[in-house]
Design a protein around this motif. Structure first.
Motif, PDB file in Angstrom:
ATOM      1  N   PHE A 165       5.599 -28.393  29.857  1.00 54.71           N
ATOM      2  CA  PHE A 165       4.523 -27.408  29.981  1.00 54.71           C
ATOM      3  C   PHE A 165       3.236 -28.039  29.473  1.00 54.71           C
ATOM      4  CE2 PHE A 165       1.808 -24.130  28.170  1.00 54.71           C
ATOM      5  CZ  PHE A 165       1.752 -23.212  29.187  1.00 54.71           C
ATOM      6  N   VAL A 166       2.171 -27.934  30.244  1.00 58.73           N
ATOM      7  CA  VAL A 166       0.877 -28.443  29.815  1.00 58.73           C
ATOM      8  C   VAL A 166      -0.216 -27.551  30.397  1.00 58.73           C
ATOM      9  CG1 VAL A 166       0.620 -30.037  31.753  1.00 58.73           C
ATOM     10  CG2 VAL A 166      -0.556 -30.515  29.616  1.00 58.73           C
ATOM     11  N   LYS A 167      -1.270 -27.331  29.620  1.00 60.43           N
ATOM     12  CA  LYS A 167      -2.433 -26.588  30.106  1.00 60.43           C
ATOM     13  C   LYS A 167      -3.438 -27.603  30.643  1.00 60.43           C
ATOM     14  CE  LYS A 167      -1.957 -22.978  26.658  1.00 60.43           C
ATOM     15  NZ  LYS A 167      -2.557 -22.332  25.487  1.00 60.43           N
ATOM     16  N   VAL A 168      -3.914 -27.360  31.856  1.00 59.92           N
ATOM     17  CA  VAL A 168      -4.851 -28.278  32.512  1.00 59.92           C
ATOM     18  C   VAL A 168      -6.146 -27.542  32.772  1.00 59.92           C
ATOM     19  CG1 VAL A 168      -5.260 -29.639  34.588  1.00 59.92           C
ATOM     20  CG2 VAL A 168      -2.991 -29.570  33.586  1.00 59.92           C
ATOM     21  N   ASN A 169      -7.260 -28.187  32.488  1.00 59.69           N
ATOM     22  CA  ASN A 169      -8.570 -27.615  32.773  1.00 59.69           C
ATOM     23  C   ASN A 169      -8.819 -27.713  34.283  1.00 59.69           C
ATOM     24  OD1 ASN A 169     -11.175 -26.703  32.803  1.00 59.69           O
ATOM     25  ND2 ASN A 169     -12.001 -28.358  31.561  1.00 59.69           N
ATOM     26  N   ALA A 205      -1.827 -33.334  35.260  1.00 65.42           N
ATOM     27  CA  ALA A 205      -0.759 -32.936  34.354  1.00 65.42           C
ATOM     28  C   ALA A 205       0.162 -34.086  34.018  1.00 65.42           C
ATOM     29  CB  ALA A 205       0.044 -31.780  34.959  1.00 65.42           C
ATOM     30  N   LEU A 218       0.449 -16.896  28.505  1.00 66.04           N
ATOM     31  CA  LEU A 218       0.565 -18.351  28.385  1.00 66.04           C
ATOM     32  C   LEU A 218       1.365 -18.751  27.157  1.00 66.04           C
ATOM     33  CD1 LEU A 218      -2.939 -19.681  29.480  1.00 66.04           C
ATOM     34  CD2 LEU A 218      -0.779 -19.843  30.698  1.00 66.04           C
ATOM     35  N   SER A 219       1.182 -18.025  26.054  1.00 63.15           N
ATOM     36  CA  SER A 219       1.966 -18.315  24.852  1.00 63.15           C
ATOM     37  C   SER A 219       3.444 -18.071  25.089  1.00 63.15           C
ATOM     38  CB  SER A 219       1.478 -17.451  23.683  1.00 63.15           C
ATOM     39  OG  SER A 219       0.163 -17.758  23.364  1.00 63.15           O
ATOM     40  N   CYS A 262       9.294 -22.311  28.167  1.00 65.47           N
ATOM     41  CA  CYS A 262       9.441 -23.695  28.629  1.00 65.47           C
ATOM     42  C   CYS A 262      10.014 -24.571  27.522  1.00 65.47           C
ATOM     43  CB  CYS A 262       8.098 -24.239  29.100  1.00 65.47           C
ATOM     44  SG  CYS A 262       7.554 -23.533  30.658  1.00 65.47           S
ATOM     45  N   ASP A 277      -8.247 -11.005  29.149  1.00 59.50           N
ATOM     46  CA  ASP A 277      -8.203 -12.333  28.543  1.00 59.50           C
ATOM     47  C   ASP A 277      -7.099 -12.421  27.495  1.00 59.50           C
ATOM     48  OD1 ASP A 277     -10.275 -13.177  30.119  1.00 59.50           O
ATOM     49  OD2 ASP A 277     -11.814 -12.930  28.576  1.00 59.50           O
ATOM     50  N   GLU A 332       4.787 -20.811  27.401  1.00 63.01           N
ATOM     51  CA  GLU A 332       4.969 -22.054  26.659  1.00 63.01           C
ATOM     52  C   GLU A 332       6.249 -22.022  25.829  1.00 63.01           C
ATOM     53  OE1 GLU A 332       2.292 -24.988  23.828  1.00 63.01           O
ATOM     54  OE2 GLU A 332       1.639 -22.928  24.171  1.00 63.01           O
ATOM     55  N   GLY A 359      -3.747 -14.748  27.713  1.00 58.35           N
ATOM     56  CA  GLY A 359      -3.450 -15.667  26.617  1.00 58.35           C
ATOM     57  C   GLY A 359      -2.059 -15.435  26.054  1.00 58.35           C
TER      58      GLY A 359
END
Length: 81
Positions: A29-33, A80, A15-16, A22, A8, A19, A12
């Motif tokens: 860049f966008v995080k989508v559930n 997105a 992703l940082s 990008c 995890d 981001e 993470g």
């Protein structure tokens, strides 16, 4: 128990970093559930109940047919934007 926490944390951190890259290159860049993307039709936005064994997505309301992974991608793409 510790392995899940390490995975995890590594994801993470990835992703940082993604981001930041990008942002540096000027890319959106966008995080989508992703919850519920498999059950929602990307064409009519109707809720479709497919089992995990079913590899295809078939909407009973609009007749939209596609591989379920492609349908989930189309739904995430819509979220997105």
């Amino acid at each position: 128990m510790l392995r899940k926490d390490c995975v995890d944390a590594a994801f993470g951190q990835f992703l940082s970093l993604l981001e930041w890259v990008c942002w540096k290159w000027g890319v959106y860049f966008v995080k989508v559930n992703p919850n519920g993307t498999r059950q929602t039709c990307p064409s009519s936005f109707a809720t479709v109940s497919n089992s995990l064994e079913a590899r295809g997505h078939c909407c009973s309301e609009c007749g939209y047919r596609m591989h379920r992974d492609h349908a989930a991608y189309a739904r995430i793409y819509d979220l997105a934007l």
